[in-house]
Design an enzyme around this catalytic site. Structure first.
Site, PDB file in Angstrom:
ATOM      1  N   HIS A 236       0.874  -1.182   0.000  1.00  0.00           N
ATOM      2  CA  HIS A 236       0.000   0.000   0.000  1.00  0.00           C
ATOM      3  C   HIS A 236       0.904   1.223   0.000  1.00  0.00           C
ATOM      4  O   HIS A 236       1.673   1.438   0.929  1.00  0.00           O
ATOM      5  CB  HIS A 236      -0.931   0.009   1.213  1.00  0.00           C
ATOM      6  CG  HIS A 236      -1.949   1.110   1.144  1.00  0.00           C
ATOM      7  ND1 HIS A 236      -3.209   0.925   0.607  1.00  0.00           N
ATOM      8  CD2 HIS A 236      -1.884   2.417   1.520  1.00  0.00           C
ATOM      9  CE1 HIS A 236      -3.878   2.070   0.667  1.00  0.00           C
ATOM     10  NE2 HIS A 236      -3.097   2.989   1.214  1.00  0.00           N
ATOM     11  N   CYS A 237       0.811   2.027  -1.050  1.00  0.00           N
ATOM     12  CA  CYS A 237       1.754   3.123  -1.255  1.00  0.00           C
ATOM     13  C   CYS A 237       1.167   4.456  -0.794  1.00  0.00           C
ATOM     14  O   CYS A 237       0.149   4.910  -1.333  1.00  0.00           O
ATOM     15  CB  CYS A 237       2.134   3.212  -2.731  1.00  0.00           C
ATOM     16  SG  CYS A 237       3.339   4.510  -3.074  1.00  0.00           S
TER      17      CYS A 237
END
Length: 322
Positions: free
Chosen positions: A114-115
């Protein structure tokens, strides 16, 4: 005022700058606004199966229910204890390489991470866009640093007019150079992941199959690994247009030992996909652009995988993964 004197140089720099900027923004936009793909309905339990799971105590009974529910699904990975990978929150059997994102609160196909830069999960649907975003942002920063370098040198040699603009030049060079360093390391790391057909999660924790842990279980060789992400048509490789192979739910592997609990073919199929070296692959129907990867005459293995290593007789106990 300091500027380029050659008209041709000015035109080339303007074209290069706006081209890199446009590609950077396009790939960044696609990375942000492409929704992560979730497992298809075949991986969700029926209402009756959910009722059975709630009534039965955790352990072998749970696993028996999950084995029956997933007997026709192309699932070959397991938990560390050898159990079927099941998500309690989404109430589904996890496809291979699928993980539950605690931020999105969903199971994401081929989840990488998850960026926070893009406020989105990077997975099967947008991993190519994320790679191109890193590449074009790196090239954009390098271009700015390179074109600003001569004026940055003049700043320290007192070759610039004594105006406020010279401090802007210094700041611009330092910002572009620092971003170039951080982006080059991140982009290089993800290029290595692509070459090995791994996700960030799989690099930190190797996937577990029935025969045990196998860090190269999904690696098909450098060329095929690249095509898994970028596709077969090279004209789309540098464009943020989706061209990855497969459906995100099943992936070809280089495993020698097939899972004894999985049927050689799912219902409706008459043959298994094997390469000339008798490696076996997920039996689920793959689309044509991915299926030909399984029949290439080149070698599937990269580093002499030994399926005999790893866990033996794993206990089939329930394990929650997030």
């Amino acid at each position: 005022m300091v500027s380029m004197d050659n008209i041709g140089e000015q035109v080339l720099c303007l074209i290069a700058y706006h081209l890199l900027f446009a590609m950077f923004v396009w790939s960044y936009w696609r990375t942000i606004f492409t929704l992560p793909m979730n497992p298809s309905k075949e991986f969700h339990l029926s209402y009756a199966e959910k009722e059975l799971l709630e009534r039965e105590p955790r352990g072998e009974a749970h696993q028996e229910i999950l084995r029956r529910a997933g007997k026709d699904l192309p699932i070959y990975t397991r938990t560390m204890s050898g159990a079927i990978r099941y998500c309690d929150r989404c109430q589904l059997i996890k496809p291979d390489r699928c993980h539950h994102c605690s931020v999105c609160d969903k199971c994401i196909l081929k989840m990488d991470h998850h960026c926070p830069w893009v406020n989105n999960c990077v997975g099967f649907s947008n991993y190519k866009f994320f790679l191109l975003f890193l590449a074009y942002s790196l090239l954009y920063c390098l271009f700015i640093a390179a074109t600003d370098l001569q004026y940055f040198i003049k700043f320290w040699t007192n070759g610039l007019p004594d105006t406020q603009a010279k401090f802007h030049i210094m700041f611009l060079f330092f910002a572009a150079a620092m971003f170039s360093v951080s982006l080059s390391s991140l982009f290089g790391y993800h290029c290595w992941l692509v070459s090995k057909n791994k996700s960030t999660l799989e690099a930190f924790r190797n996937p577990v199959f029935r025969h045990g842990t196998d860090k190269n279980g999904f690696s098909l060789g450098f060329s095929k690994n690249m095509r898994q992400v970028f596709g077969d048509e090279k004209k789309y490789w540098l464009l943020p247009i989706f061209s990855s192979l497969g459906d995100g739910c099943s992936f070809p592997t280089c495993l020698v030992n097939q899972d004894p609990e999985q049927p050689s073919t799912p219902a409706g199929l008459n043959s298994t996909a094997k390469n000339p070296e008798n490696h076996q692959f997920p039996a689920k129907m793959l689309r044509e652009s991915q299926s030909h990867l399984l029949t290439d005459s080149q070698s599937w293995t990269e580093s002499g995988i030994n399926p005999g290593k790893g866990m033996s007789n794993p206990a089939l106990t329930m394990e929650n993964e997030t």
